[in-house]
Design a protein around this motif. Structure first.
Motif, PDB file in Angstrom:
ATOM      1  N   LYS A 295       0.854  -1.171   0.000  1.00 14.87           N
ATOM      2  CA  LYS A 295       0.000   0.000   0.000  1.00 14.87           C
ATOM      3  C   LYS A 295       0.903   1.238   0.000  1.00 14.87           C
ATOM      4  CE  LYS A 295      -3.349  -2.934   0.596  1.00 14.87           C
ATOM      5  NZ  LYS A 295      -4.130  -3.377  -0.589  1.00 14.87           N
ATOM      6  N   PHE A 296       1.105   1.815  -1.178  1.00 11.61           N
ATOM      7  CA  PHE A 296       1.979   2.979  -1.299  1.00 11.61           C
ATOM      8  C   PHE A 296       1.213   4.264  -0.962  1.00 11.61           C
ATOM      9  CE2 PHE A 296       4.068  -0.151  -4.094  1.00 11.61           C
ATOM     10  CZ  PHE A 296       5.321  -0.137  -3.512  1.00 11.61           C
ATOM     11  N   HIS A 297       1.972   5.318  -0.693  1.00  8.63           N
ATOM     12  CA  HIS A 297       1.419   6.631  -0.326  1.00  8.63           C
ATOM     13  C   HIS A 297       0.600   6.554   0.968  1.00  8.63           C
ATOM     14  CE1 HIS A 297       2.732   8.147  -4.208  1.00  8.63           C
ATOM     15  NE2 HIS A 297       2.113   7.140  -4.783  1.00  8.63           N
ATOM     16  N   GLU A 298       0.995   5.664   1.880  1.00  6.56           N
ATOM     17  CA  GLU A 298       0.305   5.498   3.158  1.00  6.56           C
ATOM     18  C   GLU A 298       1.296   5.757   4.293  1.00  6.56           C
ATOM     19  OE1 GLU A 298      -3.048   4.547   3.584  1.00  6.56           O
ATOM     20  OE2 GLU A 298      -3.261   4.836   1.426  1.00  6.56           O
ATOM     21  N   LYS A 299       1.114   6.851   4.993  1.00  7.01           N
ATOM     22  CA  LYS A 299       2.039   7.265   6.046  1.00  7.01           C
ATOM     23  C   LYS A 299       1.441   6.983   7.424  1.00  7.01           C
ATOM     24  CE  LYS A 299       4.524  11.320   7.799  1.00  7.01           C
ATOM     25  NZ  LYS A 299       4.759  12.783   7.606  1.00  7.01           N
ATOM     26  N   VAL A 300       2.171   6.246   8.229  1.00  8.83           N
ATOM     27  CA  VAL A 300       1.733   5.963   9.602  1.00  8.83           C
ATOM     28  C   VAL A 300       1.988   7.191  10.465  1.00  8.83           C
ATOM     29  CG1 VAL A 300       2.127   4.529  11.637  1.00  8.83           C
ATOM     30  CG2 VAL A 300       2.159   3.493   9.351  1.00  8.83           C
ATOM     31  N   ILE A 301       0.945   7.651  11.155  1.00  7.30           N
ATOM     32  CA  ILE A 301       1.115   8.846  11.995  1.00  7.30           C
ATOM     33  C   ILE A 301       0.881   8.560  13.478  1.00  7.30           C
ATOM     34  CG2 ILE A 301       0.574  10.450  10.130  1.00  7.30           C
ATOM     35  CD1 ILE A 301      -2.209  10.770  11.359  1.00  7.30           C
ATOM     36  N   GLU A 302       0.254   7.413  13.783  1.00  9.28           N
ATOM     37  CA  GLU A 302       0.057   7.075  15.199  1.00  9.28           C
ATOM     38  C   GLU A 302      -0.266   5.594  15.317  1.00  9.28           C
ATOM     39  OE1 GLU A 302      -1.605   9.927  18.114  1.00  9.28           O
ATOM     40  OE2 GLU A 302      -3.249   8.491  18.247  1.00  9.28           O
ATOM     41  N   ILE A 303       0.171   4.990  16.431  1.00 10.18           N
ATOM     42  CA  ILE A 303      -0.129   3.584  16.692  1.00 10.18           C
ATOM     43  C   ILE A 303      -0.637   3.448  18.126  1.00 10.18           C
ATOM     44  CG2 ILE A 303       0.784   1.236  16.836  1.00 10.18           C
ATOM     45  CD1 ILE A 303       2.907   2.070  14.795  1.00 10.18           C
ATOM     46  N   ASP A 304      -1.843   2.938  18.268  1.00  8.60           N
ATOM     47  CA  ASP A 304      -2.412   2.616  19.570  1.00  8.60           C
ATOM     48  C   ASP A 304      -1.970   1.193  19.899  1.00  8.60           C
ATOM     49  OD1 ASP A 304      -3.955   1.816  21.698  1.00  8.60           O
ATOM     50  OD2 ASP A 304      -5.860   2.513  20.878  1.00  8.60           O
ATOM     51  N   VAL A 305      -0.917   1.064  20.707  1.00 10.19           N
ATOM     52  CA  VAL A 305      -0.349  -0.258  20.957  1.00 10.19           C
ATOM     53  C   VAL A 305      -1.222  -1.101  21.878  1.00 10.19           C
ATOM     54  CG1 VAL A 305       2.015   0.490  20.527  1.00 10.19           C
ATOM     55  CG2 VAL A 305       1.114   0.583  22.848  1.00 10.19           C
ATOM     56  N   ASP A 306      -2.095  -0.465  22.661  1.00 11.44           N
ATOM     57  CA  ASP A 306      -2.981  -1.223  23.541  1.00 11.44           C
ATOM     58  C   ASP A 306      -4.039  -1.979  22.740  1.00 11.44           C
ATOM     59  OD1 ASP A 306      -1.567  -0.164  25.664  1.00 11.44           O
ATOM     60  OD2 ASP A 306      -2.966   1.501  25.946  1.00 11.44           O
ATOM     61  N   ASN A 307      -4.593  -1.303  21.732  1.00 12.33           N
ATOM     62  CA  ASN A 307      -5.646  -1.902  20.911  1.00 12.33           C
ATOM     63  C   ASN A 307      -5.139  -2.408  19.565  1.00 12.33           C
ATOM     64  OD1 ASN A 307      -7.926  -1.337  22.721  1.00 12.33           O
ATOM     65  ND2 ASN A 307      -7.423   0.807  22.292  1.00 12.33           N
ATOM     66  N   LYS A 308      -3.832  -2.249  19.329  1.00  8.22           N
ATOM     67  CA  LYS A 308      -3.199  -2.693  18.090  1.00  8.22           C
ATOM     68  C   LYS A 308      -3.883  -2.080  16.859  1.00  8.22           C
ATOM     69  CE  LYS A 308      -1.157  -7.032  19.645  1.00  8.22           C
ATOM     70  NZ  LYS A 308      -0.973  -8.461  19.333  1.00  8.22           N
ATOM     71  N   VAL A 309      -3.943  -0.746  16.863  1.00 11.87           N
ATOM     72  CA  VAL A 309      -4.579  -0.013  15.772  1.00 11.87           C
ATOM     73  C   VAL A 309      -3.613   1.047  15.251  1.00 11.87           C
ATOM     74  CG1 VAL A 309      -6.469   1.525  15.104  1.00 11.87           C
ATOM     75  CG2 VAL A 309      -6.907  -0.406  16.627  1.00 11.87           C
ATOM     76  N   ILE A 310      -3.412   1.063  13.940  1.00 11.53           N
ATOM     77  CA  ILE A 310      -2.536   2.025  13.277  1.00 11.53           C
ATOM     78  C   ILE A 310      -3.395   3.102  12.625  1.00 11.53           C
ATOM     79  CG2 ILE A 310      -0.763   2.330  11.500  1.00 11.53           C
ATOM     80  CD1 ILE A 310      -0.218  -0.694  11.724  1.00 11.53           C
ATOM     81  N   THR A 311      -3.024   4.347  12.794  1.00 15.03           N
ATOM     82  CA  THR A 311      -3.679   5.447  12.083  1.00 15.03           C
ATOM     83  C   THR A 311      -2.798   5.866  10.923  1.00 15.03           C
ATOM     84  OG1 THR A 311      -4.751   6.202  14.104  1.00 15.03           O
ATOM     85  CG2 THR A 311      -4.637   7.760  12.273  1.00 15.03           C
ATOM     86  N   ILE A 312      -3.413   5.959   9.763  1.00 14.64           N
ATOM     87  CA  ILE A 312      -2.680   6.180   8.514  1.00 14.64           C
ATOM     88  C   ILE A 312      -3.184   7.442   7.831  1.00 14.64           C
ATOM     89  CG2 ILE A 312      -2.101   5.186   6.262  1.00 14.64           C
ATOM     90  CD1 ILE A 312      -2.956   2.435   7.563  1.00 14.64           C
ATOM     91  N   GLU A 313      -2.256   8.217   7.333  1.00 12.36           N
ATOM     92  CA  GLU A 313      -2.578   9.404   6.541  1.00 12.36           C
ATOM     93  C   GLU A 313      -2.156   9.161   5.101  1.00 12.36           C
ATOM     94  OE1 GLU A 313      -1.490  13.613   7.869  1.00 12.36           O
ATOM     95  OE2 GLU A 313      -0.009  13.210   6.300  1.00 12.36           O
ATOM     96  N   SER A 314      -3.035   9.451   4.165  1.00 13.35           N
ATOM     97  CA  SER A 314      -2.678   9.330   2.753  1.00 13.35           C
ATOM     98  C   SER A 314      -1.766  10.481   2.363  1.00 13.35           C
ATOM     99  CB  SER A 314      -3.933   9.349   1.882  1.00 13.35           C
ATOM    100  OG  SER A 314      -3.588   9.470   0.515  1.00 13.35           O
ATOM    101  N   THR A 315      -0.609  10.179   1.775  1.00 15.57           N
ATOM    102  CA  THR A 315       0.297  11.252   1.341  1.00 15.57           C
ATOM    103  C   THR A 315      -0.177  11.887   0.045  1.00 15.57           C
ATOM    104  OG1 THR A 315       1.717   9.621   0.219  1.00 15.57           O
ATOM    105  CG2 THR A 315       2.298  10.225   2.476  1.00 15.57           C
ATOM    106  N   ARG A 316      -1.195  11.297  -0.565  1.00 13.91           N
ATOM    107  CA  ARG A 316      -1.799  11.923  -1.748  1.00 13.91           C
ATOM    108  C   ARG A 316      -2.872  12.926  -1.337  1.00 13.91           C
ATOM    109  NH1 ARG A 316      -2.447   6.482  -5.461  1.00 13.91           N
ATOM    110  NH2 ARG A 316      -0.519   6.716  -6.646  1.00 13.91           N
TER     111      ARG A 316
END
Length: 757
Positions: A295-316
């Protein structure tokens, strides 16, 4: 009227109460919703996109980044895919291409640049096999490395690498100082183990050599004093001299013997890709892996390690957010940055953030200078050079044009120098912006007599925020605290900066860190590279091999302007060669390449076979983009060619299609008109003569079965029935015209060439 007023008052009061309630609910939601909170932190005003939940009973391995470490992990997961029935793999990459710090860029003038002095040498059989599969064409080199340094007489000299083995080429005063220090440590060997890199240098090289070269050069590269670095990282990376051997060399040098590069080191012999630079290696490795995983153009900006959830921002679209659940996370992001965007209720996280912030690294400035003419005589025999003195910003310069003809617009007319500078943590007089760094680089090259300003036709610049991970005194203590903390939460941080161990930060080490961490996650096999750098660096590691036939099949499509909608169903396996006017792929697929519009589909197929002859999948399917219009002559379902090829039948072969006449072809319909109108380049050869030229034998007397329309499949073994030179000979007939008559000959030969009988 009074009734209306009461109704209006009631409506007004109801409306106020309703909207007040809505505002309260929304405000409460904003406080609860983590994703909206993230958006506010990033000054975003939009709601997030969808959340990609993890279905019950399934496992999801997410990999952040797509450099060598990530690709090693992906490849290993692909090798184990048959065992991963309930496992999904997703690779998140913020850029639009794989490679990480190992990408290459071509500037507007046609010069190609790497992001530093990368060369390929290896400690691992697995790494060698991976690159051999991915890259068919290599240039092999013998290292010719030198230090360029000033002596006490203010004269600069080229000292062969490593400097400590070539003291005999220094100025007499530097020779004596260096030799004196070596004799001192030989006669009085140190007793205590070194605590710092500076102590290690003094114990191994003596005070004189440290003053002449070691401290100056290492300060320039690492930007910190050698007293601020640990000694455990060194291993094989620094050659230790012998005082007796140095004396012998000095004696021989006094007799006028020519100085040569020492043969020490793992990179004495190295190879470099013939085309597309270091970045071409990793884009080729990625092409052997499932495109749908990336999955290109996908930037990780935060990770909730307790719930194992990644927040992703589209660089496009920077106002576009999504979230993704994971089971296991492999990160190749710089460790300091990665820990910085973790979120958890675990109170120890703040401590982890505090200690990773103490990791030390350099900023690297890459300056590429494209030049007309040829290198001067004093650079013509050099691979790269080290610069310890303070009169230049760079610590290393590579004669990059020497590595490959592909690095310059026209070989023989241009050459290039790639310069690397490390921005000091404690800044010096130079303001380290692009203008000043490029200007100071050119000034130093001119002062050294390497170039003149009128030779310059191209200036390339790129700043790498994370250049080198510095092995600081606190590094190992930081890693021992942070890595177990992450792994307890199913997070594995590996790679040049993800693992932060420079001693296993080369491309071979980086790929193997990814491979080995997957073996650990899936099989419980202990890691070797990250756990024991000295051991892997002291030997050739042969314990792992690449599984054969990673890619089961590939669909090669010859395309001009036809619809490619049908390709979407096979996008992960589709390699489209475009000969029209488009400049990019219409949608994501395994591979899309632009070729000159010559040679019909036969040229396309031959180009693919020649380029990938050494790393073919189990079955290759060859199709024209409009193959479905040829009813009865091509399978409508491309995958039918897989079973057909494995049964030894390349294509649909009507019984009546047998060539028995070997003269000139009798063209019909449009082809006949093309020939008359001069739209076909007519060949002087008969079909029989073409056959003889290609195969070195007369055509079969009893005739030859064939297929039409250029749609067929072939196994790896079918294609390799013929040596590479047969295909190279064939394509030579098709490079000069869009419709050469030999293209019609080759169309009739495919079945016979691949017939498995």
């Amino acid at each position: 009227m009074a009734l209306f007023s009461k109704r209006r008052q009631f409506c007004l009061v109801f409306g106020i109460c309703f909207y007040t309630a809505v505002i309260i609910v929304i405000t409460w939601s904003f406080k609860k919703d983590t994703v909206v909170k993230i958006a506010t932190k990033s000054e975003m005003t939009v709601n997030p996109r969808s959340h990609n939940y993890l279905p019950k009973g399934r496992r999801r391995i997410v990999i952040i980044g797509s450099g060598p470490t990530a690709l090693g992990a992906v490849q290993r997961l692909y090798e184990f895919q048959q065992e991963l029935n309930n496992t999904e793999v997703i690779v998140l990459e913020q850029r639009g291409q794989p490679g990480g710090l190992a990408v290459s860029e071509r500037d507007d003038q046609g010069f190609l640049w790497d992001m530093g002095g990368h060369v390929i040498f290896s400690h691992y059989s697995y790494f060698d096999q991976t690159l051999d599969r991915a890259v068919p064409n290599w240039n092999k080199h013998v290292r010719a490395a030198f230090a360029y340094m000033k002596g006490p007489d203010d004269k600069r000299r080229f000292i062969p690498y490593p400097v400590q083995h070539n003291i005999h080429t220094m100025h007499k005063q530097d020779q004596e100082k260096s030799l004196s220090g070596l004799e001192e440590i030989t006669n009085n060997p140190p007793v205590k183990p070194p605590r710092t890199f500076d102590e290690w240098l003094l114990q191994k090289f003596g005070k004189g050599l440290c003053e002449v070269f070691m401290r100056k050069y290492n300060k320039k590269v690492w930007t910190v004093d050698t007293t601020e670095m640990n000694s455990v990282w060194v291993g094989e990376r620094v050659a230790v001299p012998n005082a007796t051997a140095i004396k012998d060399k000095i004696h021989k040098a006094n007799s006028g013997k020519l100085a040569k590069d020492s043969e020490w080191g793992p990179n004495r012999f190295f190879r470099f890709p013939r085309y597309n630079g270091t970045g071409g290696i990793w884009s080729s490795v990625a092409k052997l892996l499932p495109r749908s995983w990336f999955k290109f153009h996908e930037k990780v900006i935060e990770i909730d390690v307790d719930n194992k959830v990644i927040t992703i921002e589209s660089t496009r679209n920077q106002n576009s957010l999504s979230t993704l659940s994971y089971s296991t996370l492999i990160s190749t992001v710089p460790l300091d940055n990665f820990v910085g965007f973790l979120e958890s209720k675990d109170s120890s996280l703040e401590r982890m953030k505090g200690i990773t912030a103490q990791l030390v690294y350099t900023h690297t400035h890459i300056v590429g200078i494209g030049l007309t003419g040829q290198p001067p005589d004093n650079l013509a025999d050099k691979s790269w050079m080290y610069f310890p003195d303070s009169d230049s910003p760079f610590y290393r310069v590579t004669v990059f044009s020497k590595y490959s003809k592909d690095h310059v617009p026209h070989t023989g007319e241009y050459w290039s120098l790639m310069c690397e500078s490390a921005e000091p943590i404690r800044r010096n007089m130079l303001n380290w912006n692009q203008t000043n760094v490029v200007s100071a680089t050119i000034e130093a090259l001119v002062n050294y007599g390497f170039i003149t300003t009128d030779m310059i036709v191209s200036k390339y610049y790129r700043r790498l925020d994370h250049g080198y991970p510095v092995p600081s005194l606190k590094r190992d203590a930081i890693l021992k605290a942070v890595q177990p903390w992450l792994e307890a939460k199913d997070i594995f941080s590996r790679g040049r900066f993800g693992g932060w161990k420079y001693e296993v930060g080369n491309q071979d080490h980086s790929l193997m860190q990814g491979v080995e961490v997957v073996d650990r996650i899936l099989k419980g096999v202990p890691e070797e590279t990250y756990a024991d750098p000295n051991r892997v660096n002291s030997q050739k590691n042969t314990g792992r091999v690449v599984h054969a036939g990673l890619k089961d099949y590939e669909i090669v499509v010859a395309h001009y302007d036809e619809s490619l909608d049908w390709v979407k169903s096979y996008a992960d396996h589709a390699h489209v060669y475009h000969k029209g006017t488009n400049t990019s792929a219409p949608f994501e697929m395994y591979a899309w390449e632009k070729l000159p519009n010559v040679g019909r589909e036969g040229h396309t197929y031959l180009h693919h076979i020649i380029t990938h002859y050494n790393n073919l999948p189990n079955v290759t399917i060859f199709l024209q983009a409009a193959f479905r219009f040829h009813r009865g002559l091509c399978h409508r379902n491309p995958l039918k060619y897989i079973s057909s090829a494995r049964a030894g039948i390349p294509c649909i072969h009507p019984d009546e299609l047998v060539v028995r006449k070997w003269g000139k072809l009798k063209h019909v319909a449009n082809f006949k008109q093309d020939r008359k109108a001069g739209l076909m380049r007519v060949t002087a050869l008969t079909f029989g003569e073409f056959y003889r030229v290609l195969f070195g034998a007369p055509p079969p007397k009893d005739g030859m079965p064939h297929c039409y329309c250029g749609c067929f499949g072939a196994t790896r073994e079918m294609i390799r029935k013929h040596p590479l030179h047969v295909y190279q000979k064939a394509i030579a007939f098709m490079n000069d015209h869009s419709n050469p008559e030999e293209g019609h000959y080759i169309e009739r030969l495919w079945y016979w060439m691949f017939l498995n009988s």
